[in-house]
Write an enzyme that holds these catalytic residues in place. Structure first.
Site, PDB file in Angstrom:
ATOM      1  N   ASP A  62      10.012  41.644 -98.730  1.00  0.00           N
ATOM      2  CA  ASP A  62       8.753  42.148 -99.536  1.00  0.00           C
ATOM      3  C   ASP A  62       7.745  41.806 -98.445  1.00  0.00           C
ATOM      4  OD1 ASP A  62       6.198  41.523-101.038  1.00  0.00           O
ATOM      5  OD2 ASP A  62       7.669  40.638-102.768  1.00  0.00           O
ATOM      6  N   ASN A  89       2.415  51.606 -94.813  1.00  0.00           N
ATOM      7  CA  ASN A  89       2.274  52.467 -95.841  1.00  0.00           C
ATOM      8  C   ASN A  89       2.486  51.890 -97.393  1.00  0.00           C
ATOM      9  OD1 ASN A  89       2.692  55.260 -97.240  1.00  0.00           O
ATOM     10  ND2 ASN A  89       4.766  54.284 -97.530  1.00  0.00           N
ATOM     11  N   TYR A 156      -7.232  47.924-106.854  1.00  0.00           N
ATOM     12  CA  TYR A 156      -6.577  48.855-105.967  1.00  0.00           C
ATOM     13  C   TYR A 156      -7.850  49.624-105.104  1.00  0.00           C
ATOM     14  CZ  TYR A 156      -4.052  53.071-104.365  1.00  0.00           C
ATOM     15  OH  TYR A 156      -3.334  54.160-103.588  1.00  0.00           O
ATOM     16  N   LYS A 160      -7.921  48.912-101.054  1.00  0.00           N
ATOM     17  CA  LYS A 160      -8.057  50.247-100.046  1.00  0.00           C
ATOM     18  C   LYS A 160      -9.342  50.329 -99.493  1.00  0.00           C
ATOM     19  CE  LYS A 160      -3.597  51.486-101.169  1.00  0.00           C
ATOM     20  NZ  LYS A 160      -2.735  51.552-100.113  1.00  0.00           N
TER      21      LYS A 160
HETATM   22  N1  LIG Z   1       1.153  58.721-104.409  1.00  0.00           N
HETATM   23  C1  LIG Z   1      -0.038  58.767-104.769  1.00  0.00           C
HETATM   24  O1  LIG Z   1      -0.468  59.709-105.470  1.00  0.00           O
HETATM   25  C2  LIG Z   1      -0.906  58.185-103.603  1.00  0.00           C
HETATM   26  C3  LIG Z   1      -2.242  58.330-103.605  1.00  0.00           C
HETATM   27  C4  LIG Z   1      -3.108  57.813-102.663  1.00  0.00           C
HETATM   28  C5  LIG Z   1      -2.613  56.717-101.861  1.00  0.00           C
HETATM   29  N2  LIG Z   1      -1.160  56.307-102.040  1.00  0.00           N
HETATM   30  C6  LIG Z   1      -0.656  55.179-101.350  1.00  0.00           C
HETATM   31  O2  LIG Z   1       0.394  55.703-100.414  1.00  0.00           O
HETATM   32  C7  LIG Z   1       1.222  54.553-100.313  1.00  0.00           C
HETATM   33  C8  LIG Z   1       2.651  55.082-100.610  1.00  0.00           C
HETATM   34  O3  LIG Z   1       2.910  55.229-102.031  1.00  0.00           O
HETATM   35  P1  LIG Z   1       3.760  56.338-102.644  1.00  0.00           P
HETATM   36  O4  LIG Z   1       2.839  57.368-103.440  1.00  0.00           O
HETATM   37  O5  LIG Z   1       4.626  57.000-101.871  1.00  0.00           O
HETATM   38  O6  LIG Z   1       4.512  55.303-103.640  1.00  0.00           O
HETATM   39  P2  LIG Z   1       6.151  54.971-103.941  1.00  0.00           P
HETATM   40  O7  LIG Z   1       6.767  55.968-104.163  1.00  0.00           O
HETATM   41  O8  LIG Z   1       6.055  53.893-105.109  1.00  0.00           O
HETATM   42  O9  LIG Z   1       6.407  53.874-102.622  1.00  0.00           O
HETATM   43  C9  LIG Z   1       5.865  52.761-102.442  1.00  0.00           C
HETATM   44  C10 LIG Z   1       6.821  52.209-101.221  1.00  0.00           C
HETATM   45  O10 LIG Z   1       6.162  50.995-101.115  1.00  0.00           O
HETATM   46  C11 LIG Z   1       6.978  49.718-101.227  1.00  0.00           C
HETATM   47  N3  LIG Z   1       6.604  48.519-101.702  1.00  0.00           N
HETATM   48  C12 LIG Z   1       5.943  48.494-102.707  1.00  0.00           C
HETATM   49  N4  LIG Z   1       5.726  47.202-102.933  1.00  0.00           N
HETATM   50  C13 LIG Z   1       6.354  46.581-101.793  1.00  0.00           C
HETATM   51  C14 LIG Z   1       6.554  45.146-101.385  1.00  0.00           C
HETATM   52  N5  LIG Z   1       6.163  44.095-102.251  1.00  0.00           N
HETATM   53  N6  LIG Z   1       7.305  44.799-100.463  1.00  0.00           N
HETATM   54  C15 LIG Z   1       7.768  45.896 -99.602  1.00  0.00           C
HETATM   55  N7  LIG Z   1       7.535  47.151 -99.979  1.00  0.00           N
HETATM   56  C16 LIG Z   1       6.939  47.515-101.117  1.00  0.00           C
HETATM   57  C17 LIG Z   1       8.200  50.528-102.212  1.00  0.00           C
HETATM   58  O11 LIG Z   1       9.464  49.970-101.872  1.00  0.00           O
HETATM   59  P3  LIG Z   1      10.331  48.832-102.738  1.00  0.00           P
HETATM   60  O12 LIG Z   1       9.992  48.965-104.194  1.00  0.00           O
HETATM   61  O13 LIG Z   1      11.709  49.176-102.523  1.00  0.00           O
HETATM   62  O14 LIG Z   1       9.874  47.392-102.265  1.00  0.00           O
HETATM   63  C18 LIG Z   1       8.080  51.948-101.740  1.00  0.00           C
HETATM   64  O15 LIG Z   1       8.914  52.031-100.835  1.00  0.00           O
HETATM   65  C19 LIG Z   1       0.736  53.358-101.052  1.00  0.00           C
HETATM   66  O16 LIG Z   1       0.016  52.597-100.202  1.00  0.00           O
HETATM   67  C20 LIG Z   1      -0.021  53.950-102.069  1.00  0.00           C
HETATM   68  O17 LIG Z   1      -1.167  53.229-102.547  1.00  0.00           O
HETATM   69  C21 LIG Z   1      -0.443  57.058-103.195  1.00  0.00           C
END
Ligand SMILES: NC(=O)c1ccc[n+]([C@@H]2O[C@H](COP(=O)([O-])OP(=O)(O)OC[C@H]3O[C@@H](n4cnc5c(N)ncnc54)[C@H](OP(=O)(O)O)[C@@H]3O)[C@@H](O)[C@H]2O)c1
Length: 253
Positions: A62, A89, A156, A160
């Site tokens: 975590d 990330n 959020y 960020k």
């Molecule tokens: N998708 C969008 O539209 C978007 C837009 C702007 C920014 N972002 C940012 O991009 C980044 C990646 O997000 P994503 O869209 O690829 O989302 P995602 O598919 O939900 O992936 C999130 C990742 O973070 C990990 N994670 C979450 N909480 C965690 C914890 N407590 N400990 C360890 N790992 C954790 C998850 O792994 P586990 O659950 O296996 O731990 C997963 O691998 C994030 O920082 C998000 O804020 C996303």
């Protein structure tokens, strides 16, 4: 191959952008410490990278914990003898809750995962990188919610924005140590990030959607991964403390 022989840590590597970022680094020759809670996903990621020039080394935990953040950097140094790139990330959303709706518990969890975890990782990584002649490279993943107030909820957005500030400060402080630190701000990308969002704020989502140009398509994980690898590469050697928005134009609204 831009990352042959390099040692890279990627958090949030079990899905979405992080999965693709880890794979792309391995494809380009890096040993990648892939971090997330879901171990089975990380093991699948390692399988997907079989035959690549680099490799995936799963590290389950975590990311809000100090022990996991320090442990993953120690593991990188133990396996590779150095640390070249850290990609912070991992992140979670906040159900678009504006300030009157955010609970103390949700505020704390979002801050712990999106900000305090990356701070722990950066503190340890910079310490290691300062001891290396080659320095190092940190790429944080924030969001367009880190550069404007109109794309997410209060927690959020605050987390960020703070990550952007932490990036700029670190970039400035360690210039003479050959350490670069930049932040990528994605727009909407097709991932699993919304899966855990079960109690979405009507007010928050309503106000955001009213101001959104919905004609702009969602990005794909590879659209963000390509930006992360560019920023981490020597092609971007003069880029430091930069906030790079990768959003298909949505923030031009
Ligand atoms: N998708 C969008 O539209 C978007 C837009 C702007 C920014 N972002 C940012 O991009 C980044 C990646 O997000 P994503 O869209 O690829 O989302 P995602 O598919 O939900 O992936 C999130 C990742 O973070 C990990 N994670 C979450 N909480 C965690 C914890 N407590 N400990 C360890 N790992 C954790 C998850 O792994 P586990 O659950 O296996 O731990 C997963 O691998 C994030 O920082 C998000 O804020 C996303």
């Amino acid at each position: 191959m831009r990352f042959e022989g390099k040692c890279v840590v990627v958090t949030g590597a079990s899905s979405g952008m992080g999965y693709r970022i880890a794979l792309d680094f391995a494809k380009e020759g890096a040993a990648v410490i892939a971090v997330a809670r879901r171990k089975e996903r990380l093991e699948q990621l390692a399988k997907d990278a079989e035959g690549f020039a680099g490799k995936i080394l799963p590290y389950a935990g975590d990311i809000s914990s100090l022990e996991v953040n320090e442990g993953m950097i120690d593991y990188a140094v133990k396996e590779c003898g150095k640390l070249d790139v850290l990609v912070n990330n991992a992140g979670i959303m906040d159900e678009f809750k504006p300030i009157t709706e955010v609970t103390d518990e949700q505020w704390k969890r979002v801050m712990d995962v999106n900000l305090t975890g990356p701070m722990y990782a950066m503190r340890k990584a910079v310490d290691v990188m300062c001891g290396q002649e080659s320095g190092g490279n940190i790429v944080n993943v924030a969001s367009i919610g880190g550069v404007c107030g109109c794309r997410a909820g209060a927690a959020y957005t605050a987390s960020k924005h703070a990550l952007v500030g932490l990036t700029e400060n670190t970039a400035y402080m360690y210039v003479s140590n050959n350490i670069r630190c930049n932040v990528i701000c994605p727009g909407g990308v097709e991932t699993e990030v919304m899966n855990s969002q079960t109690d979405i704020s009507q007010k928050g989502m309503g106000v955001i959607m009213a101001g959104l140009n919905t004609a702009i398509p969602q990005g794909k994980p590879e659209d963000i991964s390509s930006a992360v690898l560019y920023v981490a590469s020597d092609d971007a050697k003069f880029m430091n403390g930069s906030t790079i928005v990768v959003d298909g134009g949505v923030s031009c609204n």
